[in-house]
Write a protein that holds these residues in place. Structure first.
Motif, PDB file in Angstrom:
ATOM      1  N   GLU A   1      84.418  42.889  77.787  1.00 41.65           N
ATOM      2  CA  GLU A   1      83.155  42.200  77.581  1.00 41.65           C
ATOM      3  C   GLU A   1      82.155  43.225  77.043  1.00 41.65           C
ATOM      4  O   GLU A   1      81.478  43.921  77.804  1.00 41.65           O
ATOM      5  CB  GLU A   1      82.665  41.584  78.899  1.00 41.65           C
ATOM      6  N   PRO A   2      82.095  43.391  75.698  1.00 48.69           N
ATOM      7  CA  PRO A   2      81.319  44.485  75.117  1.00 48.69           C
ATOM      8  C   PRO A   2      79.823  44.398  75.376  1.00 48.69           C
ATOM      9  O   PRO A   2      79.138  45.425  75.380  1.00 48.69           O
ATOM     10  CB  PRO A   2      81.631  44.386  73.614  1.00 48.69           C
ATOM     11  N   VAL A   3      79.293  43.189  75.591  1.00 47.02           N
ATOM     12  CA  VAL A   3      77.850  43.068  75.818  1.00 47.02           C
ATOM     13  C   VAL A   3      77.466  43.663  77.164  1.00 47.02           C
ATOM     14  O   VAL A   3      76.486  44.404  77.281  1.00 47.02           O
ATOM     15  CB  VAL A   3      77.411  41.593  75.723  1.00 47.02           C
ATOM     16  N   LEU A   4      78.242  43.361  78.202  1.00 44.17           N
ATOM     17  CA  LEU A   4      77.947  43.903  79.530  1.00 44.17           C
ATOM     18  C   LEU A   4      78.465  45.326  79.697  1.00 44.17           C
ATOM     19  O   LEU A   4      78.032  46.047  80.593  1.00 44.17           O
ATOM     20  CB  LEU A   4      78.555  43.003  80.603  1.00 44.17           C
ATOM     21  N   ASP A   5      79.389  45.725  78.852  1.00 42.30           N
ATOM     22  CA  ASP A   5      79.965  47.064  78.924  1.00 42.30           C
ATOM     23  C   ASP A   5      78.983  48.134  78.440  1.00 42.30           C
ATOM     24  O   ASP A   5      79.107  49.303  78.775  1.00 42.30           O
ATOM     25  CB  ASP A   5      81.237  47.110  78.075  1.00 42.30           C
ATOM     26  N   SER A   6      77.972  47.728  77.667  1.00 44.77           N
ATOM     27  CA  SER A   6      77.040  48.685  77.079  1.00 44.77           C
ATOM     28  C   SER A   6      75.649  48.505  77.668  1.00 44.77           C
ATOM     29  O   SER A   6      75.288  47.430  78.152  1.00 44.77           O
ATOM     30  CB  SER A   6      76.988  48.524  75.560  1.00 44.77           C
ATOM     31  N   LEU A   7      74.847  49.581  77.613  1.00 46.10           N
ATOM     32  CA  LEU A   7      73.531  49.551  78.245  1.00 46.10           C
ATOM     33  C   LEU A   7      72.669  50.695  77.728  1.00 46.10           C
ATOM     34  O   LEU A   7      73.156  51.643  77.103  1.00 46.10           O
ATOM     35  CB  LEU A   7      73.678  49.668  79.766  1.00 46.10           C
ATOM     36  N   ILE A   8      71.383  50.591  78.024  1.00 45.68           N
ATOM     37  CA  ILE A   8      70.441  51.691  77.823  1.00 45.68           C
ATOM     38  C   ILE A   8      69.628  51.856  79.102  1.00 45.68           C
ATOM     39  O   ILE A   8      69.146  50.872  79.672  1.00 45.68           O
ATOM     40  CB  ILE A   8      69.506  51.438  76.624  1.00 45.68           C
ATOM     41  N   HIS A   9      69.501  53.099  79.560  1.00 47.19           N
ATOM     42  CA  HIS A   9      68.645  53.403  80.700  1.00 47.19           C
ATOM     43  C   HIS A   9      67.182  53.270  80.274  1.00 47.19           C
ATOM     44  O   HIS A   9      66.702  54.043  79.438  1.00 47.19           O
ATOM     45  CB  HIS A   9      68.858  54.842  81.173  1.00 47.19           C
ATOM     46  N   MET A  10      66.455  52.336  80.877  1.00 48.97           N
ATOM     47  CA  MET A  10      65.021  52.226  80.601  1.00 48.97           C
ATOM     48  C   MET A  10      64.228  53.258  81.405  1.00 48.97           C
ATOM     49  O   MET A  10      63.124  53.634  81.030  1.00 48.97           O
ATOM     50  CB  MET A  10      64.527  50.822  80.924  1.00 48.97           C
TER      51      MET A  10
ATOM     52  N   ILE B   1      67.430  35.176  68.524  1.00 50.40           N
ATOM     53  CA  ILE B   1      67.526  36.617  68.305  1.00 50.40           C
ATOM     54  C   ILE B   1      68.357  37.181  69.443  1.00 50.40           C
ATOM     55  O   ILE B   1      68.019  36.999  70.619  1.00 50.40           O
ATOM     56  CB  ILE B   1      66.137  37.272  68.276  1.00 50.40           C
ATOM     57  N   ASN B   2      69.457  37.867  69.116  1.00 51.80           N
ATOM     58  CA  ASN B   2      70.387  38.375  70.122  1.00 51.80           C
ATOM     59  C   ASN B   2      70.518  39.888  69.954  1.00 51.80           C
ATOM     60  O   ASN B   2      70.983  40.364  68.915  1.00 51.80           O
ATOM     61  CB  ASN B   2      71.750  37.703  69.969  1.00 51.80           C
ATOM     62  N   ILE B   3      70.103  40.614  70.968  1.00 54.69           N
ATOM     63  CA  ILE B   3      70.103  42.074  70.920  1.00 54.69           C
ATOM     64  C   ILE B   3      71.022  42.614  71.993  1.00 54.69           C
ATOM     65  O   ILE B   3      70.955  42.213  73.156  1.00 54.69           O
ATOM     66  CB  ILE B   3      68.685  42.646  71.156  1.00 54.69           C
ATOM     67  N   ASN B   4      71.911  43.534  71.608  1.00 57.94           N
ATOM     68  CA  ASN B   4      72.755  44.260  72.559  1.00 57.94           C
ATOM     69  C   ASN B   4      72.323  45.715  72.572  1.00 57.94           C
ATOM     70  O   ASN B   4      72.029  46.293  71.525  1.00 57.94           O
ATOM     71  CB  ASN B   4      74.226  44.141  72.174  1.00 57.94           C
ATOM     72  N   PHE B   5      72.287  46.312  73.752  1.00 57.54           N
ATOM     73  CA  PHE B   5      71.854  47.699  73.893  1.00 57.54           C
ATOM     74  C   PHE B   5      73.040  48.587  74.226  1.00 57.54           C
ATOM     75  O   PHE B   5      73.863  48.245  75.087  1.00 57.54           O
ATOM     76  CB  PHE B   5      70.804  47.811  75.001  1.00 57.54           C
ATOM     77  N   GLY B   6      73.138  49.734  73.537  1.00 60.85           N
ATOM     78  CA  GLY B   6      74.258  50.625  73.795  1.00 60.85           C
ATOM     79  C   GLY B   6      74.182  51.894  72.984  1.00 60.85           C
ATOM     80  O   GLY B   6      73.134  52.256  72.436  1.00 60.85           O
ATOM     81  N   ALA B   7      75.315  52.580  72.901  1.00 60.44           N
ATOM     82  CA  ALA B   7      75.398  53.857  72.203  1.00 60.44           C
ATOM     83  C   ALA B   7      75.650  53.641  70.710  1.00 60.44           C
ATOM     84  O   ALA B   7      76.210  52.617  70.313  1.00 60.44           O
ATOM     85  CB  ALA B   7      76.516  54.708  72.804  1.00 60.44           C
ATOM     86  N   PRO B   8      75.270  54.613  69.871  1.00 65.01           N
ATOM     87  CA  PRO B   8      75.398  54.427  68.421  1.00 65.01           C
ATOM     88  C   PRO B   8      76.816  54.497  67.895  1.00 65.01           C
ATOM     89  O   PRO B   8      77.060  54.123  66.752  1.00 65.01           O
ATOM     90  CB  PRO B   8      74.551  55.570  67.855  1.00 65.01           C
TER      91      PRO B   8
END
Length: 296
Positions: free
Chosen positions: A172-181, A104-111
């Protein structure tokens, strides 16, 4: 024209010759840009545009045309074009993150940004049983009745160019995106971001799983990252090391990732950031270890 191509809360204001042209435009997921036109009078030989009253206004373009059919003279100021380098030393030396086959691979970012290939895009939606994963309050995580929490306003996509060891630039789109926890009170946009500390839960069969979590931010280095998986510390007290001028070099460390084997016994994989400050999560990989369970 004002705006930017990924969703981030702004308060755009543009005044032309003291006249309000764009007044308090706040982008939404479906409306990222605003364009307005007006007729103004120039009396001092200069057309003046300002953003007084706005917050982090982003200007895209300006078009100027005569309103009375008079001739527009050439620009009286000699402008030297900015040289754009072939590569951008903006992201330091970073790995390329690939999805794990069968996991299971999840990327976090903006919609507003599509998920990287092989990843499911988590945009900060609150946990719900139908979806089977999502965000809850940190305080309620792991309980029988976790409290759903929406973090869509905390998603970011930085649109950064990274460099490899040869100096070649890449995305590198995976590291380029994020969510503030965790979004600290008093930080810019804390008035529109979710400041309640959050945790992430994923419905999954009981068993053993190898879990990899990545954290970091290529643009801002104001975090002490912490990640706990099923109550076990995975990343603790990671602080990025940017250079003095906030431009990353090959040796700077702004991302961290760790892997651990954890046991799920309540039907939910729970990830929190207790012990961190402004933790920013990039991605999660989940791989089944216990062959008696079925990964979904």
């Amino acid at each position: 024209g004002v705006g930017e191509p990924y969703f981030d809360i702004r308060y755009h204001v543009v005044n032309v010759e003291g006249n309000s042209l764009i007044s308090g435009f706040v982008p939404t997921e479906d409306n990222l840009f605003e364009v307005e036109s007006a007729v103004v009078e120039v009396t001092d030989g200069k057309l003046t545009i300002d953003a007084i009253g706005g917050e982090n206004t982003k200007l895209n373009f300006v078009e100027i045309a005569s309103a009375n059919d008079s001739e527009i003279v050439d620009n009286p100021v000699e402008v030297t074009p900015i040289e754009v380098p072939d590569s951008v030393d903006d992201g330091g030396l970073v790995p390329t993150i690939q999805p794990i086959e069968g996991g299971i691979n999840i990327n976090f970012g903006a919609p507003t940004v599509s998920s990287p290939s092989g990843f499911i895009q988590d945009i900060g939606e609150a946990y719900n049983e139908e979806q089977g994963y999502g965000w809850v309050t940190e305080e309620s995580a792991g309980s029988d009745n976790p409290e759903p929490l929406e973090l869509i306003a905390n998603g970011r996509d930085r649109n950064v160019l990274f460099e490899d060891e040869t100096g070649e630039s890449f995305r590198e789109p995976v590291l380029d995106s994020l969510i503030h926890m965790q979004y600290p009170e008093g930080l810019g946009y804390s008035n529109v971001s979710e400041t309640t500390a959050a945790a992430w839960e994923y419905d999954i069969a009981n068993g053993e799983y190898e879990v990899t979590v990545g954290v970091g931010d290529p643009d801002f280095f104001d975090s002490t990252h912490a990640i706990n998986v099923e109550g076990e510390s995975l990343i603790f007290g990671f602080e990025p090391t940017p250079s003095e001028n906030n431009i990353l070099s090959i040796n700077n460390e702004v991302f961290a990732s760790e892997t651990a084997t954890v046991e799920v016994n309540d039907g939910k994989l729970t990830i929190d950031a207790i012990g961190g400050e402004n933790t920013k999560i990039n991605y999660i990989n989940i791989v089944l270890v216990d062959s008696e369970a079925d990964i979904v």
